[in-house]
Design a protein around this motif. Structure first.
Motif, PDB file in Angstrom:
ATOM      1  N   UNK A  12       0.858  -1.178   0.000  1.00 22.62           N
ATOM      2  CA  UNK A  12       0.000   0.000   0.000  1.00 22.62           C
ATOM      3  C   UNK A  12       0.891   1.223   0.000  1.00 22.62           C
ATOM      4  N   UNK A  14       1.290   3.795   1.978  1.00 21.14           N
ATOM      5  CA  UNK A  14       1.974   4.204   3.200  1.00 21.14           C
ATOM      6  C   UNK A  14       3.116   3.269   3.571  1.00 21.14           C
ATOM      7  N   UNK A  15       3.196   2.135   2.898  1.00 21.90           N
ATOM      8  CA  UNK A  15       4.337   1.258   3.151  1.00 21.90           C
ATOM      9  C   UNK A  15       5.644   1.969   2.861  1.00 21.90           C
ATOM     10  N   UNK A  18       6.781   3.736   5.795  1.00 26.04           N
ATOM     11  CA  UNK A  18       7.390   2.815   6.770  1.00 26.04           C
ATOM     12  C   UNK A  18       8.814   2.485   6.363  1.00 26.04           C
ATOM     13  N   UNK A  19       8.995   2.162   5.079  1.00 29.78           N
ATOM     14  CA  UNK A  19      10.336   1.796   4.604  1.00 29.78           C
ATOM     15  C   UNK A  19      11.289   2.974   4.748  1.00 29.78           C
ATOM     16  N   UNK A  22      12.179   3.383   8.385  1.00 32.08           N
ATOM     17  CA  UNK A  22      13.076   2.299   8.803  1.00 32.08           C
ATOM     18  C   UNK A  22      14.486   2.541   8.273  1.00 32.08           C
ATOM     19  N   UNK A  23      14.588   2.970   7.025  1.00 34.44           N
ATOM     20  CA  UNK A  23      15.918   3.241   6.452  1.00 34.44           C
ATOM     21  C   UNK A  23      16.600   4.383   7.190  1.00 34.44           C
TER      22      UNK A  23
ATOM     23  N   UNK B 111      -4.334   1.937   4.933  1.00 33.80           N
ATOM     24  CA  UNK B 111      -3.254   2.583   4.213  1.00 33.80           C
ATOM     25  C   UNK B 111      -1.987   1.753   4.205  1.00 33.80           C
ATOM     26  N   UNK B 112      -1.828   0.964   5.233  1.00 35.16           N
ATOM     27  CA  UNK B 112      -0.659   0.103   5.319  1.00 35.16           C
ATOM     28  C   UNK B 112      -1.059  -1.300   4.927  1.00 35.16           C
ATOM     29  N   UNK B 151      19.466  -3.505   8.874  1.00 33.93           N
ATOM     30  CA  UNK B 151      18.262  -2.827   8.394  1.00 33.93           C
ATOM     31  C   UNK B 151      17.959  -3.214   6.956  1.00 33.93           C
TER      32      UNK B 151
END
Lengths: 129, 184
Positions: A12, A14-15, A18-19, A22-23, B111-112, B151
């Protein structure tokens, strides 16, 4: 096109946020922990500290070592071995050190040049009781 | 969503059976992962999170918590690492991952995707483990340098785990279509 369908199916929008977070968090140590510059260079022969030179001094020091004299140059906040009396000259080929914790070693001469930072010198790395 | 627990009068025995099934599955997957050859010890794909995320989707958040924590305890017991540093690392990583995933799970399921939640959980897992490892071995500075390569690995591993979870949930008809997982 199949790659796009694949992403549309399982991910999606918004992923990406997140990525990205996280990075950023994952690579933050690289920026926060710059390592710093060495404050002093400590030259040790045979386990005894012979001399400790501040990093901003621009000098060439000649240390007498078991196999002969060793010339160490300190310039630009970096230290390197210019001349050495050892057979293989590995210390000369080691290059320059500038960050705390780095070291140049000349094993036949039992000589070490260690870059020290601003932390207090601790006697023990860890203590187990 | 909660397909297994649709029946409000589900008997306690059935509930315990479902919990035990999920825990056993997560446990077995984790143990196989431990024995699998890895180039570096920490390069784990984290496949047991497939079961945990499926449990979050199907059984509910609290039960997923129970499954994960019981898995860590029994897994450490079976490997002989109960209450050892390895156990502390596992439990801190799992609890952090669960907390992060639970926070993200209901808020933004529109969204996620589950893959994004899985990536966030995987990252929380490794960063908690790095933090605990640094504190345990008096090396808070040196240990931080593990974070960048781990990561990169966890982004891919988390994505793969999330995708596999979505596929499995769809195949087992726990959701009607793949888009249900991401939209419900």
């Amino acid at each position: 096109m199949e790659v796009k369908k694949f992403f549309r199916k399982y991910f999606r929008p918004c992923d990406l946020i997140v990525v990205a977070v996280v990075l950023a968090a994952g690579f933050s140590p690289v920026y926060v922990h710059s390592g710093g510059k060495a404050k002093k260079f400590s030259i040790i022969v045979g386990g005894i500290e012979k001399i400790s030179i501040p990093a901003d001094a621009d000098t060439i020091i000649t240390i007498s070592a078991p196999l002969g004299p060793v010339k160490i140059e300190i310039a630009d906040g970096k230290a390197r071995v210019v001349e050495s009396s050892c057979p293989h000259k590995i210390c000369v080929r080691s290059g320059a050190i500038s960050r705390p914790g780095q070291a140049i070693a000349c094993v036949p001469n039992r000589l070490m040049v260690i870059a020290k930072g601003s932390e207090e010198k601790e006697k023990y790395d860890a203590i187990l009781r | 969503m909660m397909q297994f627990y649709d029946d409000k009068n589900i008997s306690r025995a059935r509930k315990i059976s479902y919990l035990a099934l999920f825990t056993a599955l997560a446990l077995v997957i984790w143990m196989v992962e431990e024995f699998f050859p890895k180039p570096v010890p920490w390069l784990k794909p984290g496949f047991s999170y497939i079961v945990i995320i499926a449990a979050m989707e199907v059984l509910g958040l609290f039960d997923a918590f129970v499954v994960a924590i019981v898995r860590v305890i029994i897994g450490s017991l079976l490997f002989g690492r109960l209450f050892s540093p390895s156990f502390l690392l596992s439990i801190s990583g799992t609890v952090s991952a669960l907390v992060v995933m639970s926070l993200l799970f209901p808020l933004r399921k529109k969204y996620l995707s589950l893959a994004g939640i899985s990536i966030a959980g995987a990252f929380a897992h490794i960063s908690a483990q790095i933090f605990v490892a640094g504190a345990l071995f008096y090396r808070p500075d040196a240990v931080l340098w593990l974070l960048p390569p781990m990561t990169i690995w966890t982004i891919f591993a988390g994505a793969i785990v999330g995708i596999i979870t979505i596929i499995i949930l769809e195949k087992f008809k726990a959701v009607k279509k793949v888009s249900d997982v991401n939209r419900v």
